[in-house]
Design an enzyme around this catalytic site. Structure first.
Site, PDB file in Angstrom:
ATOM      1  N   GLN A 171      36.018  71.155  91.619  1.00 19.37           N
ATOM      2  CA  GLN A 171      36.112  70.482  92.923  1.00 19.37           C
ATOM      3  C   GLN A 171      36.495  71.429  94.056  1.00 19.37           C
ATOM      4  O   GLN A 171      36.718  70.985  95.179  1.00 19.37           O
ATOM      5  CB  GLN A 171      37.079  69.302  92.857  1.00 19.37           C
ATOM      6  CG  GLN A 171      38.544  69.668  92.715  1.00 19.37           C
ATOM      7  CD  GLN A 171      39.399  68.447  92.452  1.00 19.37           C
ATOM      8  OE1 GLN A 171      39.368  67.852  91.379  1.00 19.37           O
ATOM      9  NE2 GLN A 171      40.173  68.019  93.443  1.00 19.37           N
ATOM     10  N   VAL A 222      53.314  59.658 101.780  1.00 19.63           N
ATOM     11  CA  VAL A 222      54.725  60.022 101.975  1.00 19.63           C
ATOM     12  C   VAL A 222      54.757  61.170 102.985  1.00 19.63           C
ATOM     13  O   VAL A 222      53.948  62.106 102.886  1.00 19.63           O
ATOM     14  CB  VAL A 222      55.377  60.446 100.642  1.00 19.63           C
ATOM     15  CG1 VAL A 222      56.828  60.861 100.848  1.00 19.63           C
ATOM     16  CG2 VAL A 222      55.301  59.299  99.633  1.00 19.63           C
ATOM     17  N   SER A 282      50.484  69.750  98.922  1.00 19.24           N
ATOM     18  CA  SER A 282      50.775  71.045  98.298  1.00 19.24           C
ATOM     19  C   SER A 282      50.440  72.187  99.261  1.00 19.24           C
ATOM     20  O   SER A 282      50.984  73.280  99.150  1.00 19.24           O
ATOM     21  CB  SER A 282      49.940  71.210  97.032  1.00 19.24           C
ATOM     22  OG  SER A 282      50.204  70.145  96.171  1.00 19.24           O
ATOM     23  N   GLY A 303      49.053  69.170  89.876  1.00 21.66           N
ATOM     24  CA  GLY A 303      50.332  69.860  89.782  1.00 21.66           C
ATOM     25  C   GLY A 303      50.877  70.240  91.145  1.00 21.66           C
ATOM     26  O   GLY A 303      50.447  69.718  92.174  1.00 21.66           O
ATOM     27  N   ASN A 304      51.864  71.179  91.116  1.00 26.83           N
ATOM     28  CA  ASN A 304      52.595  71.563  92.327  1.00 26.83           C
ATOM     29  C   ASN A 304      53.146  70.290  92.992  1.00 26.83           C
ATOM     30  O   ASN A 304      52.893  70.010  94.163  1.00 26.83           O
ATOM     31  CB  ASN A 304      51.687  72.350  93.286  1.00 26.83           C
ATOM     32  CG  ASN A 304      52.523  73.046  94.357  1.00 26.83           C
ATOM     33  OD1 ASN A 304      52.263  72.924  95.528  1.00 26.83           O
ATOM     34  ND2 ASN A 304      53.552  73.741  93.947  1.00 26.83           N
ATOM     35  N   GLN A 364      38.753  60.055  98.958  1.00 26.54           N
ATOM     36  CA  GLN A 364      38.779  60.182  97.489  1.00 26.54           C
ATOM     37  C   GLN A 364      39.118  58.838  96.843  1.00 26.54           C
ATOM     38  O   GLN A 364      38.510  58.446  95.833  1.00 26.54           O
ATOM     39  CB  GLN A 364      39.802  61.240  97.088  1.00 26.54           C
ATOM     40  CG  GLN A 364      40.099  61.281  95.602  1.00 26.54           C
ATOM     41  CD  GLN A 364      41.012  62.416  95.205  1.00 26.54           C
ATOM     42  OE1 GLN A 364      40.585  63.550  95.124  1.00 26.54           O
ATOM     43  NE2 GLN A 364      42.279  62.132  94.929  1.00 26.54           N
ATOM     44  N   LYS A 384      46.605  59.448 101.026  1.00 25.34           N
ATOM     45  CA  LYS A 384      46.376  60.622 101.881  1.00 25.34           C
ATOM     46  C   LYS A 384      44.925  61.086 101.736  1.00 25.34           C
ATOM     47  O   LYS A 384      44.267  61.413 102.695  1.00 25.34           O
ATOM     48  CB  LYS A 384      47.323  61.762 101.545  1.00 25.34           C
ATOM     49  CG  LYS A 384      47.120  62.915 102.527  1.00 25.34           C
ATOM     50  CD  LYS A 384      48.185  63.934 102.433  1.00 25.34           C
ATOM     51  CE  LYS A 384      47.880  65.067 101.512  1.00 25.34           C
ATOM     52  NZ  LYS A 384      46.633  65.766 101.594  1.00 25.34           N
ATOM     53  N   MET A 443      52.840  64.731 103.296  1.00 31.14           N
ATOM     54  CA  MET A 443      53.176  65.704 102.251  1.00 31.14           C
ATOM     55  C   MET A 443      51.924  66.177 101.544  1.00 31.14           C
ATOM     56  O   MET A 443      51.030  65.378 101.229  1.00 31.14           O
ATOM     57  CB  MET A 443      54.132  65.083 101.253  1.00 31.14           C
ATOM     58  CG  MET A 443      55.506  65.001 101.835  1.00 31.14           C
ATOM     59  SD  MET A 443      56.748  64.865 100.570  1.00 31.14           S
ATOM     60  CE  MET A 443      58.176  64.671 101.621  1.00 31.14           C
ATOM     61  N   HIS A 498      53.690  62.923  95.134  1.00 27.39           N
ATOM     62  CA  HIS A 498      53.264  62.679  93.743  1.00 27.39           C
ATOM     63  C   HIS A 498      54.279  61.796  93.018  1.00 27.39           C
ATOM     64  O   HIS A 498      53.922  60.899  92.251  1.00 27.39           O
ATOM     65  CB  HIS A 498      53.142  63.995  92.971  1.00 27.39           C
ATOM     66  CG  HIS A 498      52.076  64.907  93.468  1.00 27.39           C
ATOM     67  ND1 HIS A 498      52.351  66.075  94.128  1.00 27.39           N
ATOM     68  CD2 HIS A 498      50.727  64.835  93.384  1.00 27.39           C
ATOM     69  CE1 HIS A 498      51.222  66.679  94.437  1.00 27.39           C
ATOM     70  NE2 HIS A 498      50.219  65.956  93.999  1.00 27.39           N
TER      71      HIS A 498
HETATM   72  O1  PAF Z   1      43.895  64.324  94.235  1.00 30.87           O
HETATM   73  C1  PAF Z   1      43.936  65.223  93.359  1.00 30.87           C
HETATM   74  O2  PAF Z   1      44.972  65.848  93.124  1.00 30.87           O
HETATM   75  C2  PAF Z   1      42.666  65.566  92.592  1.00 30.87           C
HETATM   76  O3  PAF Z   1      41.543  65.444  93.391  1.00 30.87           O
HETATM   77  C3  PAF Z   1      42.510  64.756  91.291  1.00 30.87           C
HETATM   78  C4  PAF Z   1      42.359  63.277  91.585  1.00 30.87           C
HETATM   79  C5  PAF Z   1      43.714  64.978  90.399  1.00 30.87           C
HETATM   80  C6  PAF Z   1      41.260  65.214  90.541  1.00 30.87           C
HETATM   81  O4  PAF Z   1      41.340  66.547  90.178  1.00 30.87           O
END
Ligand code: PAF
Length: 283
Positions: free
Chosen positions: A61, A178, A188, A31-32, A155, A151, A186, A37
């Protein structure tokens, strides 16, 4: 756009689409939402008939509980942005849906070779939390393709490995970073920066670009890294790392052999942790 909170409703809609022969692209988020996104949603639209976005701030996490507490929750704004972007379904489970029995005895997914380097060293348990929630979300949504931003490059590689190792039937697609006008990636977290800090923060990207230029001119790697570490510290960063790694697995590079590289940096400005990376091809 449909908004569903339960796994049952999510699966019901997915089944209807599947029965009609439609394909599904998935964008997991916390979110945010910002333009970064939304670019993932736009990319997802080019890859499948329907786009599902999830918003779940995953406690598993967050190695830093303060970071979790202050993570911005902006559901109403997010819904507007997703509707404008043409998202088909928003999945917003709460913690009771994702972890009905809590975390203590929950099964963990651990992807080896990631928590011993770069962001993994700074954030113990973070990547296990990501791998676990993403696996759960993949099983819930059962999409054909899922889109992740570059970014969070580490991950992205972690998820590619997870999907390959566990034979999960979903294709992983990376999407470019972006940036703000001044080059800042960019995130959050940027909203926690003052205007002055936002200008300072742009030196992270500028440094990576300059590092790439010098590397391509043949300047020696460790001298370069030392120099840029110093530059960023002088620019106000408490630097976690700036490094040159092999793009495919983030292993330490041997510049005589490795040509596809990733230049990565992470550090704090005040209490805000920022990360960035760029590609560098020496071939
Ligand atoms: O990149 C993220 O926003 C988070 O790590 C994800 C992939 C949504 C998992 O919570």
């Amino acid at each position: 756009m449909q908004i569903v909170e339960s796994i049952l409703s999510l699966r019901g809609q997915i089944k209807t689409w599947r029965t009609a022969g439609e394909t599904i692209a998935f964008v997991p988020t916390m979110g945010n939402l910002h333009d970064g996104h939304i670019s993932l949603v736009k990319k997802a639209q080019t890859l499948a008939d329907k786009v599902v976005v999830s918003i779940f701030v995953n406690p598993l996490q967050f190695d830093d509980k303060q970071d979790l507490a202050r993570y911005p929750r902006t559901l109403q704004d997010d819904v507007k942005k997703l509707m404008q972007a043409g998202c088909n379904l928003l999945f917003t489970p709460d913690a009771d849906v994702m972890y009905p029995q809590g975390f203590e005895f929950h099964t963990f997914i651990h992807v080896p070779g990631m928590d011993d380097k770069l962001c993994g060293l700074e954030r113990p348990g973070h990547f296990d939390g990501v791998a676990t929630v993403v696996t759960k979300l993949f099983n819930m949504v059962q999409a054909d393709v899922a889109v992740f931003g570059e970014k969070d490059y580490q991950q992205l590689l972690l998820i590619q490995k997870l999907v390959s190792d566990l034979n999960l039937p979903v294709k992983i697609v990376g999407a470019p970073i972006v940036r703000e006008e001044n080059g800042l990636a960019m995130s959050s977290r940027n909203q926690h920066l003052s205007d002055a800090q936002k200008q300072q923060a742009a030196t992270l990207y500028a440094s990576l670009l300059e590092l790439k230029q010098q590397l391509m001119l043949g300047v020696e790697k460790s001298a370069l890294l030392q120099q840029f570490h110093l530059n960023l510290t002088e620019a106000g960063f408490t630097l976690d790392y700036i490094d040159i790694r092999r793009a495919e697995d983030l292993q330490i590079v041997d510049l005589a052999v490795d040509k596809e590289l990733r230049l990565l940096a992470a550090g704090r400005l005040g209490s805000v942790r920022l990360i960035d990376n760029i590609a560098c091809n020496l071939a």
